[in-house]
Design an enzyme around this catalytic site. Structure first.
Site, PDB file in Angstrom:
ATOM      1  N   GLU A   1       0.874  -1.189   0.000  1.00  0.00           N
ATOM      2  CA  GLU A   1       0.000   0.000   0.000  1.00  0.00           C
ATOM      3  C   GLU A   1       0.905   1.231   0.000  1.00  0.00           C
ATOM      4  O   GLU A   1       1.144   1.865   1.007  1.00  0.00           O
ATOM      5  CB  GLU A   1      -0.960   0.002   1.192  1.00  0.00           C
ATOM      6  CG  GLU A   1      -0.351  -0.261   2.550  1.00  0.00           C
ATOM      7  CD  GLU A   1      -1.266   0.210   3.705  1.00  0.00           C
ATOM      8  OE1 GLU A   1      -2.159   1.022   3.470  1.00  0.00           O
ATOM      9  OE2 GLU A   1      -1.047  -0.249   4.833  1.00  0.00           O
TER      10      GLU A   1
ATOM     11  N   GLU B   1       3.850   8.794  -4.316  1.00  0.00           N
ATOM     12  CA  GLU B   1       4.678   8.404  -3.168  1.00  0.00           C
ATOM     13  C   GLU B   1       5.684   7.327  -3.584  1.00  0.00           C
ATOM     14  O   GLU B   1       6.201   6.584  -2.758  1.00  0.00           O
ATOM     15  CB  GLU B   1       3.791   7.972  -1.996  1.00  0.00           C
ATOM     16  CG  GLU B   1       2.965   9.144  -1.466  1.00  0.00           C
ATOM     17  CD  GLU B   1       2.109   8.808  -0.252  1.00  0.00           C
ATOM     18  OE1 GLU B   1       2.293   7.734   0.338  1.00  0.00           O
ATOM     19  OE2 GLU B   1       1.236   9.629   0.093  1.00  0.00           O
TER      20      GLU B   1
END
Lengths: 836, 836
Positions: free
Chosen positions: B552, B561
């Protein structure tokens, strides 16, 4: 940029090709081929050379690594990225080589044209360089022309442009940043100490932003390299809407896919010169572009690139004149506002004169003559191929020198007494306007302005005429308000003498230093014909009221040195039927484009510098406005009058001392509407003044009228009102400029602002507010409510007036559509005001 | 702004008129009339009041001083400046008064509504204020509505607006600066400690820049005052081109004169409410505006004012809903991106429901419900006049409260588990995106995200489905890459249990602090079902390759990210036929307008803040794009996909350790084309992501799809890519957005850019390059040249190819015209990159 010829004329460059170099290789000289060709160019009188940085070996290796070999018969997909076909071919060998290259980008020796460096004495160049010359000395490098920074194949583009860059200081030396072809070439050129590199021409308007981003990254990563973008002055093959694909052969759907486009639509042979094939008839969507529109489109590409590079001063243009120029000076004027450092001029752009010698067609002649002002480097290409029957290679550069010598700018600059000659070195130099009311001027400043022969001649003429026409006999009293070092006093005395009238002069001056000079002149020259009075004309008392008040308080914008306020204060000195010289003055404005002035104004990174008007001798400037009319038919002329001041003004309420109670009557506002025929970027406003001294005698710096009114007057350069952010103005748009002259008891300042409009099409969206079927009541949101509650909805009947609006307004049509505006400049007079 | 009601709902204001005050004056109470009406308003449940600052006495004095008395029968010149007629009337008495007033602007006591100040105990207000209350306490002042800041009479405008201003600190107290009517009123309001003043509505689009400049000057000179511009949501009488005079009765020529306009075209009675007369048929030049265009035109006036005031946060809107609203939510959406602090709602905007109670028409209902989010102050006006048969004055405010309670936003915010509830206080708050790869997250950050019930439910579902469908029998090995504090490990265990498969979990975590938590959970909960490994997934070695890799690592924009880079490094841990959860993710963009976010981003005056994307829970935001098509028919949908990442990716060249040689394959580019149906200002881009976890199980924050895919998921707010300079986009224009994901060996960053286009009309300028008559040779400039010289001109024959271009392109037509662009943002990744 260094050159062999430090003269004030343009430098002429020889364009050396790979074939020139390889032919030189076979001469058997003991110099390197590049040194051979460059010394040969010098011997032919060229100032410098530009030559390709890489050889065909590099093109071959790069093509093998990064592109799929073309398969004959498949025109639409001749070139394709290796990465693209990986899944199909499963052949990783080329891609592995490419990845290894991407990780460690190194040329092999035979892939570059220049390798010999260091101590080397070149006999032919001894007169310029004493100790050493290497191959790259003062050479301008041409980056591989087959690099497509704007191809629509993402992976090819990535391998072409720099994908990433080293951030100086952030990483250890061990960090190898990924640098692909362009960066690799620029990096090698930097290593050779080459100062300027010419980048291949942008080809694909759809991907100009990619091209621009890559150039910007190079400017960041090569902090000492100058980059010039080669740009054909227009590209007839790109005669479409900017968002339509440029190549008519494209088989891709026009709707941009959110995923990366993976097919390439460009042909495999990339022409180094622009495509001249006119193939508009094969296009369907929109009307074909006129030649003017094509030139605007080419400029638009440049504008996008330099804007994305934030007007980097190391970025310039190598304007390619291969396509024939139109006879329309107005559309070509825009290039004078741009950083055109090179003009690329192939032998094919020349035509033969009656004797067979190469000359340029009229439009190109005119363009070159106009460009000379900016001293571009002119690159002559293909001139050794003998396409003109008469004159050797030398004939081309001799002809360019001839154009230079006969250009009006060069001729004016060389003739004494002209503004161009007087202003040498002041072109495009930003000066803060004088504030003679607040500051006492230096003697040298007076001296500079006293050099102006025209201004004082016209003043003398005005005083002479006023004296000659004076309605009464007997003694006439003149006051020179603001006498400075005395030039106006001297001219008044001369006018008195010529007019044979009996007249006396009071000379008032508030600068104590200049007053010393005045006293000297009175003692030595003027004696009792003049009485000197020290003090501010707004406060001083004279022994008597005067008949003629002469002043020279005008600034470049007329009132910007506070002439209205000073003369308001001096009017009590004048008899009620007296004459003021000047009797009136007007301020004039035009919208202006100049990347140079914009860069100068923003160079200190201080916003204040973009909130202040400057005095500037304009050179690299283009007035954006046309001759009026415009799409609405309501635009004024190219340069428009803002406002006027008249002296003496009679309708002001005065206090017992004869002074106005407030200064509010000197506030002004103007709203001007300009037609913008050709796309351009608004960087500021050009300000001019025109004054009536007496009757038909005046002073003017208005570009269209100055030669009739005060030719060769030197005292005033125009005013430049900058804008903080450039505003893009499309072709055939309208610009509305607002400008205010504002004042309080102590200060005067200007604020200015612009809005742009375009005749667009009325919305075709229809109207959603008129329900044609009876509305269906919708259930209430939330808890149920008793039927008698005030919270129950009305049955939703559209009120009468609503539907009447709707019915009236469903007609289609065109409208003037607002498309942008500047911010308000010098808002509240924060940074630029003039003290009273 | 202070109010009596500090609740989270809107404040409801009573609109007090001069007549209300004068009626109160006659009640004989011992309070002042203003205190009487305000305490009465409080007793009726209003949160606050707004009331006029000045009386008719002031209007009368100002009119007498500054205007010429109207002469009956002369409709066109009812109002005229005193100054204008001075020369004719020679009556200086009024002008003398005006000059005296301009010099010393002082009200007489009967010219203002509020005069009583200081200690005063108001019994009715005791529950709110313990010690004192004065007349102006928490009152919003309405500035004289007859002030015309945008009249076309320059002198009237000067007497209306502030001509000048005091510069704090520059002058001694003795300096009296000239302040005219507006400034005088604001200065008096400041003296009364009034926090907010409502300015009269702009009326004249031709002089909006003057209005805006005056407002900006007031913001500068009243540094603590909030100003709200009253603006009718549209003005049907202004249904023309923005540059045409607004009033159909104007007798002036349309061509702007460079001199000051001295005639006034406005009628003498200035309606305080907008003019509703629909009189378009009497106009001729361009097509009448549709209702949508009129709303756009009204917004354009606001945009110009706030832009000229540089988005001053003390400037807001008092949106006047007197004209009936259309049923078109899309054109009204723009107001949600603006600083609407007041909504002016007259009783006349209400209709009667079946029972006779006042309710709002459907479009107004919807607009009010949507506006509630921003908690505007709602000003009810004329509600005591009894125009609705049922319900007293109280019925109106009760109805507003009812709309509030039943609005979806308020209902969602009050319901736990919704994003709206979870995100209370985070609306429009700019957060720097997390960089979990570079920074080790805090426990509290993990905790926040672990609260999300939907995300982990979907992950469990995806793992469960993958396990259930796994193609082989026997032991299945799972790796949780980036285990954090363990939520995914727990969900994987739960999925294993549900699937009844034999499976084992490796949990990899590089945050040493979170690893402590993991060890605790393993000891207490997971025991030998999980093996923990400390380290970076890009470097760590596992005892065996795994079947399912669960991670995740997604950001608001999917890859921001660095999920692609981390998973590239972890792919060597996965068997060649293994599954990655997520299996792919996409990034999405839409153009956005938000004066609030723009102001937030620029608030620190640091350009860096406008080069960084932010995580934001959008509220005061309007997406500018429409549903696709557009003038060219080639625009994509409202929100468009940029690019995709897939895992595992198979086509990359890997080194012996199984890692990619370079990161260049993770570079991306997208070019998106949006239709902009309604005029708006581009302030940035909204970024969203959507991920496929496994088969049809996903995560999405895409506004149109999130509810189907992952309703009520809380973990991600959208991303906001700001632009440094707002870009004005006209109605029915097109916007092309370019965005790059760029990378080197150590960093990833985004660059973004936008260009706008409008379908304009092709140039009608004709073409000047095709000489239709044979050209006449012109004499050479300069010295005469021998006839055999190479410098003689050719006879000027236009080359073949030139005229062929000309002939092909003389067709008229329309074209997509470029009208503007932003600068390149985050160019070179200077300020915002993510470390690898």
């Amino acid at each position: 940029m260094s050159s062999w010829n430090p003269s004030q004329y343009s430098s002429i460059f020889a364009h050396i090709t790979l074939s020139d170099i390889s032919q030189a290789r076979t001469t058997g000289s003991n110099e390197s081929p590049v040194l051979e060709v460059t010394s040969e160019a010098r011997s032919k009188g060229y100032d410098s050379v530009c030559l390709p940085l890489t050889t065909d070996a590099w093109k071959k290796r790069w093509t093998n690594m990064c592109l799929v070999p073309s398969s004959p018969g498949d025109d639409k997909k001749k070139r394709e990225s290796r990465r693209e076909s990986k899944l199909m071919s499963r052949d990783f060998s080329a891609e592995k080589k490419a990845e290894a290259w991407r990780e460690k980008p190194v040329f092999e020796a035979n892939e570059v044209t220049m390798t010999r460096l260091g101590e080397f004495t070149c006999i032919a160049a001894l007169n310029f360089y004493n100790n050493r010359l290497d191959e790259a000395e003062s050479v301008t490098a041409i980056i591989s022309e087959w690099l497509e920074l704007d191809t629509d194949d993402d992976w090819i583009r990535l391998d072409t442009e720099i994908v990433s860059q080293t951030r100086l200081g952030l990483f250890s030396d061990n960090d190898v940043s990924l640098r692909q072809a362009l960066h690799q070439e620029l990096s090698y050129a930097s290593y050779l100490n080459i100062q300027t590199a010419i980048l291949p021409a942008p080809r694909n308007r759809q991907y100009t932003a990619c091209y621009a981003r890559a150039v910007n990254a190079c400017l960041q990563s090569s902090p000492f390299m100058n980059l010039a973008i080669r740009l054909p002055i227009y590209d007839p093959s790109a005669a479409q809407d900017p968002l339509s694909p440029a190549s008519p052969s494209s088989g891709r759907p026009l709707l941009p896919s959110p995923k990366i486009q993976r097919t390439s639509s460009l042909s495999s042979s990339l022409p180094p010169t622009p495509r001249l094939v006119v193939s508009q008839s094969s296009q369907n969507t929109s009307h074909p572009k006129t030649l003017e529109e094509q030139i605007d489109a080419s400029w638009e590409i440049w504008d996008l690139i330099r804007s994305l590079c934030d007007y980097n001063p190391r970025l310039s243009l190598a304007l390619d004149l291969t396509p024939p120029l139109p006879n329309s000076p107005s559309v070509l004027g825009k290039w004078s506002a741009e950083a055109v450092r090179y003009i690329f001029l192939p032998a094919s752009a020349f035509i033969a004169n009656a004797k067979g010698y190469p000359v340029l067609p009229k439009p190109t002649q005119a363009f070159i003559r106009d460009s000379i002002t900016h001293r571009p480097n002119i690159i002559l290409s293909g001139v050794s191929s003998g396409i003109h029957s008469k004159g050797s290679e030398v004939a081309y550069s001799q002809y360019i020198r001839h154009l230079e010598r006969t250009s009006t700018v060069v001729q004016a600059a060389e003739k004494s007494g002209t503004v161009e000659n007087f202003a040498q070195g002041y072109q495009d130099y930003l000066q803060a306007p004088l504030q003679p009311l607040m500051d006492n001027l230096q003697s040298i400043t007076y001296q500079t302005f006293e050099q102006d022969p025209v201004k004082y001649k016209n003043y003398e003429e005005a005083v002479y005429k006023a004296l000659s026409e004076w309605h009464e006999d007997g003694r006439i009293v003149i006051c020179v308000a603001g006498a400075g070092r005395g030039p106006l006093v001297a001219r008044c005395l001369s006018a008195i003498q010529r007019s044979k009238r009996d007249a006396f002069i009071y000379a008032v001056e508030k600068n104590p230093n200049a007053f010393v000079t005045l006293q000297g002149r009175q003692r030595n020259e003027w004696k009792d014909k003049v009485k000197l009075l020290f003090g501010d004309m707004r406060m001083i008392e004279l022994p008597e009221q005067v008949d003629i008040l002469v002043s020279e308080l005008l600034g470049s914008f007329g009132d910007n040195e506070l002439s209205p306020e000073c003369l308001d204060g001096a009017m009590r000195l004048l008899k009620s039927d007296g004459i003021s010289i000047p009797s009136s003055y007007t301020a004039h404005l035009a919208p202006l484009s100049s990347s140079k002035l914009y860069n100068e104004a923003k160079s200190t990174k201080d916003d204040k510098n973009l909130e202040t008007p400057y005095v500037v001798m304009f050179q690299a400037v283009n007035l954006l406005s046309g001759n009026g009319g415009g799409p609405s038919g309501q635009c004024g002329p190219r340069i428009q009058e803002c406002w006027e001041f008249e002296h003496p003004r009679k309708e002001t309420v005065l206090d017992p001392q004869g002074l106005p109670l407030t200064n509010s009557h000197n506030a002004r506002f103007a709203k001007l509407r300009f037609h913008i025929p050709h796309a351009g970027v608004l960087h500021g406003l050009a300000g001019y003044f025109e004054a009536v001294l007496y009757r038909n005698i005046g002073l003017s710096i208005h570009p269209h009228r100055k030669d009739q009114i005060s030719k060769d007057m030197l005292s005033w350069f125009p005013l430049f009102f900058p804008f903080k952010e450039p505003l893009y103005l499309p072709s055939n748009s309208e610009l509305q400029v607002s400008i205010w002259r504002l004042t309080n008891q102590r200060q005067v300042w200007y604020e200015w602002h612009a809005e742009s409009f375009l005749y667009g099409l009325g919305s075709d969206l229809g109207l959603t507010s008129a329900p044609s079927t009876p509305p269906i009541p919708t259930p209430n949101v939330g808890a149920p409510i008793a039927t008698s509650s005030p919270l129950i909805d009305a049955v939703d009947i559209a009120p009468e007036r609503r539907s009447s609006v709707v019915l009236d307004t469903l007609l289609p049509g065109r409208a003037l559509v607002k498309i942008g505006h500047t911010s308000l400049h010098n808002a509240g007079g924060r940074s630029s005001w003039i003290g009273l």
